[in-house]
Design an enzyme around this catalytic site. Structure first.
Site, PDB file in Angstrom:
ATOM      1  N   ASP A  93      -6.100   0.274  -0.145  1.00 29.14           N
ATOM      2  CA  ASP A  93      -6.166   0.244   1.311  1.00 29.14           C
ATOM      3  C   ASP A  93      -7.525  -0.349   1.696  1.00 29.14           C
ATOM      4  OD1 ASP A  93      -8.043   2.152   0.810  1.00 29.14           O
ATOM      5  OD2 ASP A  93      -7.386   3.475   2.433  1.00 29.14           O
ATOM      6  N   LYS A 106       0.835  -1.204   0.000  1.00 36.47           N
ATOM      7  CA  LYS A 106       0.000   0.000   0.000  1.00 36.47           C
ATOM      8  C   LYS A 106       0.877   1.263   0.000  1.00 36.47           C
ATOM      9  CE  LYS A 106      -1.760   2.491   3.222  1.00 36.47           C
ATOM     10  NZ  LYS A 106      -2.393   3.041   4.414  1.00 36.47           N
TER      11      LYS A 106
END
Ligand code: SF4
Length: 210
Positions: free
Chosen positions: A137, A118
């Site tokens: 996310d 991420k």
């Protein structure tokens, strides 16, 4: 995506996007802010990043700060003790292994302490202007599944599935649009489907309490 793009223009940007713009896409500050943002509310991330960058803005100056000083500056972000250790270790590695520059490949970014996909994707998109990445996310994972774009169990699976179904021109914008939508409308509990601009397109998979 077009509808979401129009709608998110009127909403507050996610903290890391704001920091990236304020700091002129400086890769180091984008990296550190993204590390701090994990499982932390946006307002807290923004305040903590601002305090830290006021004291140190480069790998060299930040790497010289004692861990307990970094802890003090970033508190109360979640897991601030772990994050302080990772921030300092990351600064040291950027200096010793990458000549003081934040790397611009996924493989190299993933070798830094505390950096997962991420964070790496967001740094590549916001700081290195990569058109080839999708940053997933918890908001992107949740909303992609609610919309029926993907059927996945984890953010990593969602990332790979999104590369297959999202037209390439939207890849760098998926995170901005869905995170902003997830913070304001398609919230984890009680999503506001009654005011959602894509309600007529959304099968609301897994939504029990709109
Ligand atoms: S209709 Fe509801 S579940 Fe679907 S994207 Fe909008 S807020 Fe989320």
């Amino acid at each position: 995506m077009r509808r979401l793009g129009r709608a998110v223009g009127a909403l507050e940007e996610p903290a890391v996007e704001k920091i990236a713009k304020d700091q002129k896409e400086d890769p180091f500050q984008v990296l550190i802010a993204t590390m701090l943002s994990a499982q932390t509310r946006d307002a807290v991330t923004h305040a903590a990043s601002t305090r830290l960058f006021r004291v140190a803005r480069t790998p060299r100056t930040m790497g010289r700060l004692p861990v307990d000083e970094i802890e003090r500056l970033i508190y109360p972000v979640s897991f601030y003790r772990h994050k302080a250790v990772h921030v300092q270790a990351t600064c040291e590695q950027i200096l010793s292994r990458f000549g003081g520059r934040v790397p611009d490949t996924m493989d190299a970014l993933l070798t830094l302490p505390g950096v997962g996909r991420k964070t790496a994707n967001l740094v590549l998109i916001l700081a290195h202007q990569s058109p080839d990445n999708i940053c997933v996310d918890t908001h992107v994972h949740r909303i992609s599944n609610r919309l029926g774009w993907v059927i996945t169990r984890t953010p990593d699976e969602t990332e790979q599935a999104l590369y297959r179904v999202v037209p390439r021109k939207w890849w760098p914008l998926v995170n901005l649009y869905l995170v902003t939508w997830g913070q304001n409308v398609c919230r984890p509990v009680y999503p506001r489907c009654d005011v959602c601009v894509v309600a007529d397109l959304c099968p609301r998979i897994g939504v029990r309490k709109p």
